[in-house]
Scaffold this motif. Sequence first.
Motif, PDB file in Angstrom:
ATOM      1  N   TRP A 187      -4.860  -0.546  -1.403  1.00 12.25           N
ATOM      2  CA  TRP A 187      -4.650   0.534  -2.358  1.00 12.25           C
ATOM      3  C   TRP A 187      -3.373   1.301  -2.095  1.00 12.25           C
ATOM      4  N   SER A 188      -2.907   1.290  -0.865  1.00  5.27           N
ATOM      5  CA  SER A 188      -1.640   1.920  -0.529  1.00  5.27           C
ATOM      6  C   SER A 188      -0.849   0.983   0.361  1.00  5.27           C
ATOM      7  N   SER A 189       0.422   1.292   0.539  1.00  6.11           N
ATOM      8  CA  SER A 189       1.289   0.433   1.349  1.00  6.11           C
ATOM      9  C   SER A 189       0.926   0.480   2.830  1.00  6.11           C
ATOM     10  N   GLY A 190      -0.022   1.316   3.200  1.00 12.75           N
ATOM     11  CA  GLY A 190      -0.415   1.398   4.597  1.00 12.75           C
ATOM     12  C   GLY A 190      -1.326   0.274   5.056  1.00 12.75           C
ATOM     13  N   THR A 191      -1.874  -0.480   4.119  1.00 13.97           N
ATOM     14  CA  THR A 191      -2.759  -1.592   4.461  1.00 13.97           C
ATOM     15  C   THR A 191      -2.145  -2.873   3.940  1.00 13.97           C
ATOM     16  N   THR A 192      -1.716  -3.724   4.852  1.00 12.89           N
ATOM     17  CA  THR A 192      -1.038  -4.960   4.474  1.00 12.89           C
ATOM     18  C   THR A 192      -1.476  -6.106   5.381  1.00 12.89           C
ATOM     19  N   THR A 193      -1.235  -7.319   4.920  1.00 15.79           N
ATOM     20  CA  THR A 193      -1.432  -8.497   5.739  1.00 15.79           C
ATOM     21  C   THR A 193      -0.416  -9.546   5.312  1.00 15.79           C
ATOM     22  N   TYR A 194      -0.027 -10.416   6.257  1.00 16.93           N
ATOM     23  CA  TYR A 194       1.032 -11.379   6.003  1.00 16.93           C
ATOM     24  C   TYR A 194       0.650 -12.757   6.545  1.00 16.93           C
ATOM     25  N   ALA A 195       1.222 -13.769   5.920  1.00 13.25           N
ATOM     26  CA  ALA A 195       1.155 -15.107   6.495  1.00 13.25           C
ATOM     27  C   ALA A 195       2.024 -15.128   7.742  1.00 13.25           C
ATOM     28  N   ASP A 196       1.624 -15.910   8.715  1.00 16.23           N
ATOM     29  CA  ASP A 196       2.390 -15.990   9.964  1.00 16.23           C
ATOM     30  C   ASP A 196       3.834 -16.423   9.717  1.00 16.23           C
ATOM     31  N   SER A 197       4.044 -17.251   8.713  1.00 15.45           N
ATOM     32  CA  SER A 197       5.379 -17.802   8.455  1.00 15.45           C
ATOM     33  C   SER A 197       6.379 -16.748   7.974  1.00 15.45           C
ATOM     34  N   VAL A 198       5.884 -15.611   7.490  1.00 10.88           N
ATOM     35  CA  VAL A 198       6.797 -14.584   6.966  1.00 10.88           C
ATOM     36  C   VAL A 198       6.704 -13.272   7.744  1.00 10.88           C
ATOM     37  N   LYS A 199       5.782 -13.193   8.663  1.00  6.70           N
ATOM     38  CA  LYS A 199       5.574 -11.951   9.412  1.00  6.70           C
ATOM     39  C   LYS A 199       6.853 -11.565  10.146  1.00  6.70           C
ATOM     40  N   GLY A 200       7.233 -10.299   9.999  1.00  7.41           N
ATOM     41  CA  GLY A 200       8.451  -9.813  10.635  1.00  7.41           C
ATOM     42  C   GLY A 200       9.694  -9.976   9.787  1.00  7.41           C
ATOM     43  N   ARG A 201       9.601 -10.759   8.704  1.00  4.40           N
ATOM     44  CA  ARG A 201      10.757 -10.963   7.825  1.00  4.40           C
ATOM     45  C   ARG A 201      10.514 -10.376   6.441  1.00  4.40           C
ATOM     46  N   PHE A 202       9.272 -10.432   5.971  1.00  4.64           N
ATOM     47  CA  PHE A 202       8.927  -9.948   4.631  1.00  4.64           C
ATOM     48  C   PHE A 202       8.133  -8.658   4.750  1.00  4.64           C
ATOM     49  N   THR A 203       8.300  -7.792   3.747  1.00  6.16           N
ATOM     50  CA  THR A 203       7.535  -6.554   3.677  1.00  6.16           C
ATOM     51  C   THR A 203       7.005  -6.358   2.265  1.00  6.16           C
ATOM     52  N   ILE A 204       5.699  -6.173   2.159  1.00  5.11           N
ATOM     53  CA  ILE A 204       5.087  -5.894   0.863  1.00  5.11           C
ATOM     54  C   ILE A 204       4.821  -4.402   0.758  1.00  5.11           C
ATOM     55  N   SER A 205       5.042  -3.862  -0.413  1.00  2.26           N
ATOM     56  CA  SER A 205       4.781  -2.444  -0.643  1.00  2.26           C
ATOM     57  C   SER A 205       4.424  -2.240  -2.110  1.00  2.26           C
ATOM     58  N   ARG A 206       3.943  -1.056  -2.421  1.00  2.00           N
ATOM     59  CA  ARG A 206       3.590  -0.767  -3.805  1.00  2.00           C
ATOM     60  C   ARG A 206       3.915   0.665  -4.154  1.00  2.00           C
ATOM     61  N   ASP A 207       4.161   0.877  -5.432  1.00  2.89           N
ATOM     62  CA  ASP A 207       4.384   2.212  -5.970  1.00  2.89           C
ATOM     63  C   ASP A 207       3.397   2.380  -7.120  1.00  2.89           C
ATOM     64  N   ASN A 208       2.308   3.070  -6.873  1.00  2.00           N
ATOM     65  CA  ASN A 208       1.256   3.185  -7.889  1.00  2.00           C
ATOM     66  C   ASN A 208       1.710   4.021  -9.087  1.00  2.00           C
ATOM     67  N   ALA A 209       2.649   4.925  -8.874  1.00  2.62           N
ATOM     68  CA  ALA A 209       3.169   5.721  -9.992  1.00  2.62           C
ATOM     69  C   ALA A 209       3.949   4.858 -10.967  1.00  2.62           C
ATOM     70  N   LYS A 210       4.512   3.759 -10.469  1.00  2.00           N
ATOM     71  CA  LYS A 210       5.304   2.856 -11.307  1.00  2.00           C
ATOM     72  C   LYS A 210       4.554   1.567 -11.628  1.00  2.00           C
ATOM     73  N   ASN A 211       3.297   1.466 -11.178  1.00  2.00           N
ATOM     74  CA  ASN A 211       2.526   0.234 -11.410  1.00  2.00           C
ATOM     75  C   ASN A 211       3.291  -1.009 -10.951  1.00  2.00           C
ATOM     76  N   THR A 212       3.886  -0.924  -9.783  1.00  2.00           N
ATOM     77  CA  THR A 212       4.749  -2.007  -9.319  1.00  2.00           C
ATOM     78  C   THR A 212       4.474  -2.322  -7.853  1.00  2.00           C
ATOM     79  N   VAL A 213       4.491  -3.600  -7.544  1.00  2.00           N
ATOM     80  CA  VAL A 213       4.406  -4.061  -6.163  1.00  2.00           C
ATOM     81  C   VAL A 213       5.697  -4.807  -5.849  1.00  2.00           C
ATOM     82  N   TYR A 214       6.142  -4.686  -4.608  1.00  2.94           N
ATOM     83  CA  TYR A 214       7.412  -5.261  -4.183  1.00  2.94           C
ATOM     84  C   TYR A 214       7.193  -6.227  -3.020  1.00  2.94           C
TER      85      TYR A 214
END
Length: 125
Positions: free
Chosen positions: A52-79
């Motif tokens: 529900w917020s960018s504080g809770t995330t999980t990653y595949a091992d292959s991208v961990k440390g290189r990719f970052t997922i986040s979201r902006d609920n005010a803009k209805n957008t995930v990055y």
Amino acid sequence: VQLQASGGGLVQAGGSLRLSCAASGRAFANYAMGWFRQAPGKEREFVAAVGWSSGTTTYADSVKGRFTISRDNAKNTVYLQMNSLKPEDTAGYYCAADKYYSGSLSSRSQQYRYWGQGTQVTVSS
């Protein structure tokens, strides 16, 4: 809900890209959001997910440390911020929404009810 992914392109190895996924509808903030990818001839694979917020995330091992997922609920957008890209990251990238999310993020594509159309990422060596 409808999902629209964008931001893909051609980049050299070691470069960066930021993918965006814009969602329609008022329930966006209630869904977990995920990114998956699929390369030609390969199965779709999990990349990252956010609660529900960018504080809770999980990653595949292959991208961990290189990719970052986040979201902006005010803009209805995930990055998906992708750094230190490698040729093996080349794939179509898809965003997806888990409408049944209740606090435990899933890496299973079957858990995600809504899917965007995908955006192509090509990393040259």
